[in-house]
Scaffold this motif. Structure first.
Motif, PDB file in Angstrom:
ATOM      1  N   VAL A 163      39.573  45.920  37.149  1.00  0.00           N
ATOM      2  CA  VAL A 163      39.532  46.426  35.783  1.00  0.00           C
ATOM      3  C   VAL A 163      40.965  46.562  35.264  1.00  0.00           C
ATOM      4  O   VAL A 163      41.861  47.017  36.003  1.00  0.00           O
ATOM      5  CB  VAL A 163      38.816  47.788  35.721  1.00  0.00           C
ATOM      6  CG1 VAL A 163      38.771  48.310  34.287  1.00  0.00           C
ATOM      7  CG2 VAL A 163      37.406  47.674  36.290  1.00  0.00           C
ATOM      8  N   TYR A 164      41.181  46.215  34.025  1.00  0.00           N
ATOM      9  CA  TYR A 164      42.529  46.276  33.465  1.00  0.00           C
ATOM     10  C   TYR A 164      42.845  47.698  33.019  1.00  0.00           C
ATOM     11  O   TYR A 164      42.101  48.312  32.248  1.00  0.00           O
ATOM     12  CB  TYR A 164      42.647  45.328  32.272  1.00  0.00           C
ATOM     13  CG  TYR A 164      44.046  45.194  31.734  1.00  0.00           C
ATOM     14  CD1 TYR A 164      45.025  44.527  32.467  1.00  0.00           C
ATOM     15  CD2 TYR A 164      44.376  45.751  30.501  1.00  0.00           C
ATOM     16  CE1 TYR A 164      46.316  44.398  31.967  1.00  0.00           C
ATOM     17  CE2 TYR A 164      45.658  45.625  30.003  1.00  0.00           C
ATOM     18  CZ  TYR A 164      46.624  44.954  30.731  1.00  0.00           C
ATOM     19  OH  TYR A 164      47.904  44.833  30.233  1.00  0.00           O
ATOM     20  N   ASN A 165      43.955  48.242  33.532  1.00  0.00           N
ATOM     21  CA  ASN A 165      44.422  49.572  33.172  1.00  0.00           C
ATOM     22  C   ASN A 165      45.451  49.438  32.053  1.00  0.00           C
ATOM     23  O   ASN A 165      46.563  48.950  32.265  1.00  0.00           O
ATOM     24  CB  ASN A 165      45.050  50.273  34.385  1.00  0.00           C
ATOM     25  CG  ASN A 165      45.383  51.726  34.117  1.00  0.00           C
ATOM     26  OD1 ASN A 165      45.750  52.108  32.998  1.00  0.00           O
ATOM     27  ND2 ASN A 165      45.248  52.559  35.156  1.00  0.00           N
ATOM     28  N   LYS A 166      45.075  49.865  30.876  1.00  0.00           N
ATOM     29  CA  LYS A 166      45.964  49.694  29.728  1.00  0.00           C
ATOM     30  C   LYS A 166      47.188  50.595  29.819  1.00  0.00           C
ATOM     31  O   LYS A 166      48.226  50.309  29.216  1.00  0.00           O
ATOM     32  CB  LYS A 166      45.194  49.970  28.437  1.00  0.00           C
ATOM     33  CG  LYS A 166      44.096  48.944  28.169  1.00  0.00           C
ATOM     34  CD  LYS A 166      43.365  49.231  26.867  1.00  0.00           C
ATOM     35  CE  LYS A 166      42.274  48.207  26.614  1.00  0.00           C
ATOM     36  NZ  LYS A 166      41.518  48.484  25.359  1.00  0.00           N
ATOM     37  N   ASP A 167      47.074  51.693  30.559  1.00  0.00           N
ATOM     38  CA  ASP A 167      48.217  52.592  30.694  1.00  0.00           C
ATOM     39  C   ASP A 167      49.304  51.979  31.570  1.00  0.00           C
ATOM     40  O   ASP A 167      50.504  52.127  31.277  1.00  0.00           O
ATOM     41  CB  ASP A 167      47.769  53.928  31.292  1.00  0.00           C
ATOM     42  CG  ASP A 167      46.843  54.693  30.350  1.00  0.00           C
ATOM     43  OD1 ASP A 167      46.988  54.512  29.124  1.00  0.00           O
ATOM     44  OD2 ASP A 167      45.998  55.452  30.851  1.00  0.00           O
ATOM     45  N   THR A 168      48.888  51.301  32.626  1.00  0.00           N
ATOM     46  CA  THR A 168      49.876  50.691  33.530  1.00  0.00           C
ATOM     47  C   THR A 168      50.070  49.206  33.275  1.00  0.00           C
ATOM     48  O   THR A 168      50.952  48.585  33.870  1.00  0.00           O
ATOM     49  CB  THR A 168      49.433  50.882  34.989  1.00  0.00           C
ATOM     50  OG1 THR A 168      48.176  50.190  35.182  1.00  0.00           O
ATOM     51  CG2 THR A 168      49.263  52.362  35.325  1.00  0.00           C
ATOM     52  N   SER A 169      49.213  48.620  32.411  1.00  0.00           N
ATOM     53  CA  SER A 169      49.255  47.169  32.113  1.00  0.00           C
ATOM     54  C   SER A 169      49.069  46.341  33.377  1.00  0.00           C
ATOM     55  O   SER A 169      49.709  45.297  33.555  1.00  0.00           O
ATOM     56  CB  SER A 169      50.576  46.803  31.414  1.00  0.00           C
ATOM     57  OG  SER A 169      50.709  47.487  30.198  1.00  0.00           O
ATOM     58  N   LYS A 170      48.192  46.840  34.231  1.00  0.00           N
ATOM     59  CA  LYS A 170      47.923  46.126  35.471  1.00  0.00           C
ATOM     60  C   LYS A 170      46.423  46.072  35.737  1.00  0.00           C
ATOM     61  O   LYS A 170      45.656  46.925  35.280  1.00  0.00           O
ATOM     62  CB  LYS A 170      48.617  46.815  36.648  1.00  0.00           C
ATOM     63  CG  LYS A 170      50.134  46.758  36.611  1.00  0.00           C
ATOM     64  CD  LYS A 170      50.720  47.438  37.841  1.00  0.00           C
ATOM     65  CE  LYS A 170      52.246  47.372  37.841  1.00  0.00           C
ATOM     66  NZ  LYS A 170      52.827  48.040  39.018  1.00  0.00           N
ATOM     67  N   TRP A 171      46.026  45.025  36.500  1.00  0.00           N
ATOM     68  CA  TRP A 171      44.653  44.945  36.968  1.00  0.00           C
ATOM     69  C   TRP A 171      44.523  45.768  38.238  1.00  0.00           C
ATOM     70  O   TRP A 171      45.351  45.673  39.138  1.00  0.00           O
ATOM     71  CB  TRP A 171      44.259  43.497  37.250  1.00  0.00           C
ATOM     72  CG  TRP A 171      44.054  42.691  36.002  1.00  0.00           C
ATOM     73  CD1 TRP A 171      44.973  41.926  35.365  1.00  0.00           C
ATOM     74  CD2 TRP A 171      42.864  42.610  35.245  1.00  0.00           C
ATOM     75  NE1 TRP A 171      44.444  41.348  34.243  1.00  0.00           N
ATOM     76  CE2 TRP A 171      43.125  41.755  34.137  1.00  0.00           C
ATOM     77  CE3 TRP A 171      41.595  43.163  35.353  1.00  0.00           C
ATOM     78  CZ2 TRP A 171      42.174  41.445  33.171  1.00  0.00           C
ATOM     79  CZ3 TRP A 171      40.636  42.868  34.407  1.00  0.00           C
ATOM     80  CH2 TRP A 171      40.920  42.015  33.327  1.00  0.00           C
ATOM     81  N   GLU A 172      43.452  46.553  38.301  1.00  0.00           N
ATOM     82  CA  GLU A 172      43.230  47.405  39.468  1.00  0.00           C
ATOM     83  C   GLU A 172      41.885  47.071  40.088  1.00  0.00           C
ATOM     84  O   GLU A 172      40.872  47.000  39.390  1.00  0.00           O
ATOM     85  CB  GLU A 172      43.278  48.877  39.057  1.00  0.00           C
ATOM     86  CG  GLU A 172      44.634  49.308  38.509  1.00  0.00           C
ATOM     87  CD  GLU A 172      44.634  50.748  38.047  1.00  0.00           C
ATOM     88  OE1 GLU A 172      43.548  51.386  38.061  1.00  0.00           O
ATOM     89  OE2 GLU A 172      45.708  51.252  37.665  1.00  0.00           O
ATOM     90  N   GLY A 173      41.884  46.863  41.400  1.00  0.00           N
ATOM     91  CA  GLY A 173      40.663  46.521  42.112  1.00  0.00           C
ATOM     92  C   GLY A 173      40.768  45.174  42.791  1.00  0.00           C
ATOM     93  O   GLY A 173      41.697  44.390  42.530  1.00  0.00           O
ATOM     94  N   ASP A 174      39.831  44.879  43.673  1.00  0.00           N
ATOM     95  CA  ASP A 174      39.872  43.651  44.480  1.00  0.00           C
ATOM     96  C   ASP A 174      38.835  42.608  44.068  1.00  0.00           C
ATOM     97  O   ASP A 174      38.947  41.441  44.429  1.00  0.00           O
ATOM     98  CB  ASP A 174      39.650  43.998  45.958  1.00  0.00           C
ATOM     99  CG  ASP A 174      40.737  44.905  46.514  1.00  0.00           C
ATOM    100  OD1 ASP A 174      41.904  44.748  46.081  1.00  0.00           O
ATOM    101  OD2 ASP A 174      40.413  45.771  47.344  1.00  0.00           O
ATOM    102  N   GLY A 175      37.826  43.031  43.355  1.00  0.00           N
ATOM    103  CA  GLY A 175      36.756  42.107  43.020  1.00  0.00           C
ATOM    104  C   GLY A 175      37.042  41.275  41.797  1.00  0.00           C
ATOM    105  O   GLY A 175      38.141  41.282  41.228  1.00  0.00           O
TER     106      GLY A 175
END
Length: 463
Positions: free
Chosen positions: A433-445
């Motif tokens: 899922v994209y974290n707009k606060d960190t501007s990063k994708w989080e998760g493995d799937g």
């Protein structure tokens, strides 16, 4: 007298000198005559005239005469006014409808002569003609020539070769003893007629030809002896090879209120292999190597597939395994290697899939209509599911694995929510899922886009 004039004033010349002057004068006159003839001559004046590519050297100092023949007809014949786009626009049984366009300059054209296999069959001033009384599944060569206002026929011609279809007008059986069946001009199964095709029958279809089903086709093969529909150019069955779109047969058209039912059937090397306006059902069968599209279901059509393998449908973004504006139901089926879309659901289309495995496609499923997908798997695509609709959907207990961009993407995220809960995303920890606060994708799937619900994911795949 001539000689006296020539020697006048040259009384003191020796005999030898007089001879030399005479020879030079003769050669000079010859050279002038040859050059003047070459400049003044023309094919119009002399049909057998030969145009010199080099000047004649009458004294023989190194140049030899090289000529190129020009016939009067080649030199004088104007560009001929021939018709444009002479073609067969319809083939129905024993008749062919031709149409063409008048020449760009038709002021000097009074009409047309049409020949079939070298025999004049009609003289007409129209730009269409229907030829009747022909034989089925037979190739004919047509030629059309113009007639000018003086009634003279053109030397030039436009040539068109066409083959009549085979027509099934009553119940008919094809068995292995009839095989191979070569459809040089396509096939028409008329309304009220049933064509039964038995196991082991090979049907070879000439490139660009159609199979028009207005009645019923019941094709019943077996695991050991499948029924095969392919191009006459298929190298696996004695053809010269599939090298361009010209080598594919065109399509099967199942008309409204008509049926094509196939078991253990292989359909390969068609341009758009099947267009379903009525009903088509395939089980334990294969559809592949299409030039543009595997199965096309129109608004009036319904297609059912069970244990169906669809593969290698063209190489471009517009290519699809299945396109539907009607109803499609798949159970225990595989769709793979379709660079455009595995399945595209049009705005009026409905797709119901259970235990469907989609892989290696541009978009696994591109949805503008109604989608119901249960216990299926979409993997190794650019997008697993691509939603571009606000219509109802049911997407549960599926697996989205190793899709390059998104497992599920919602193109209308600002207005529509796609519920993709209770699915497996390729990881026990759920999707990325994209974290707009960190501007990063989080998760493995697999990734999920905005406007997609993914909670209560499955920790292991269903398929």
């Amino acid at each position: 007298m001539v000689m006296e004039k020539f020697y006048e004033g040259r009384e003191n010349m020796t005999t030898k000198s007089k001879i030399m002057v005479l020879i030079a004068t003769v050669f000079l006159v010859m050279q002038i005559q040859v050059v003047l003839y070459a400049d003044a001559g023309s094919p119009n004046a002399n049909p057998s005239f030969q145009t010199p590519e080099k000047r004649i050297d009458p004294l023989g100092y190194g140049n030899k005469l090289s000529v190129k023949s020009i016939s009067t007809s080649e030199a004088e014949k104007p560009a001929e006014n021939l018709p444009n786009n002479f073609q067969a626009v319809d083939k129905v049984g024993k008749r062919i409808q031709f149409e063409w366009e008048a020449p760009s300059d038709s002021s000097s054209v009074a009409g047309y002569n049409i020949y079939r296999d070298g025999e004049l069959i009609v003289v007409t001033s129209a730009t269409r003609y229907k030829d009747t009384g022909l034989s089925q599944n037979t190739t004919y060569k047509y030629e059309i020539k113009t007639i000018n206002n003086e009634g003279v026929e053109s030397e030039g011609k436009v040539v068109y070769e066409v083959t009549t279809p085979l027509v099934i007008s009553k119940d008919t059986d094809w068995t292995a003893s009839d095989s191979p069946i070569v459809l040089k001009g396509g096939l028409i199964v008329e309304k009220g007629a049933t064509l039964n095709i038995g196991e082991g029958v090979l049907i070879k279809i000439k490139p660009q030809e159609n199979l028009k089903i207005k009645g019923q086709v019941i094709a019943t093969g077996s695991e050991e002896n499948k029924i095969i529909f392919t191009s006459t150019n298929d190298p696996d069955y004695g053809g010269c090879g599939i090298n361009s779109w010209r080598d594919y047969w065109n399509r099967i058209v199942v008309y409204e209120d008509s049926v094509f039912s196939g078991n253990h059937v292989i359909l390969v090397y068609g341009n758009k292999i099947a267009e379903v306006r009525g009903f088509m059902g395939l089980s334990d069968s294969e559809v592949g190597n299409a030039n543009a599209l595997g199965i096309n279901v129109t608004q009036t059509g319904q297609f059912n597939g069970v244990n169906l393998y669809i593969h290698d449908c063209c190489v471009g973004e517009l290519c699809r395994g299945i396109y539907t504006d009607g109803i499609v139901k798949l159970t225990d089926c595989t769709i793979t290697d379709c660079p455009g879309k595995g399945i595209e659901i049009g705005k009026s289309g409905t797709f119901n899939g259970t235990m469907v495995n989609i892989s290696n496609c541009g978009k696994g499923i591109y949805n503008k209509g109604v989608l119901n997908l249960i216990t299926s798997k979409v993997e190794d695509c650019e997008y697993g599911l691509y939603f571009d609709t606000d219509k109802e959907h049911n997407v549960v207990w599926n697996s989205f694995i190793s899709n390059n961009k998104y497992g599920v993407y919602n193109n209308n995220a600002e207005d529509v929510v796609v519920d993709a809960s209770s699915n497996y995303w390729g990881s026990t920890a759920g999707p990325s899922v994209y974290n707009k606060d960190t501007s990063k994708w989080e998760g493995d799937g697999d990734r999920v886009g905005d406007g997609v619900l993914y909670d209560e994911w499955l920790e292991e795949p269903i398929m």
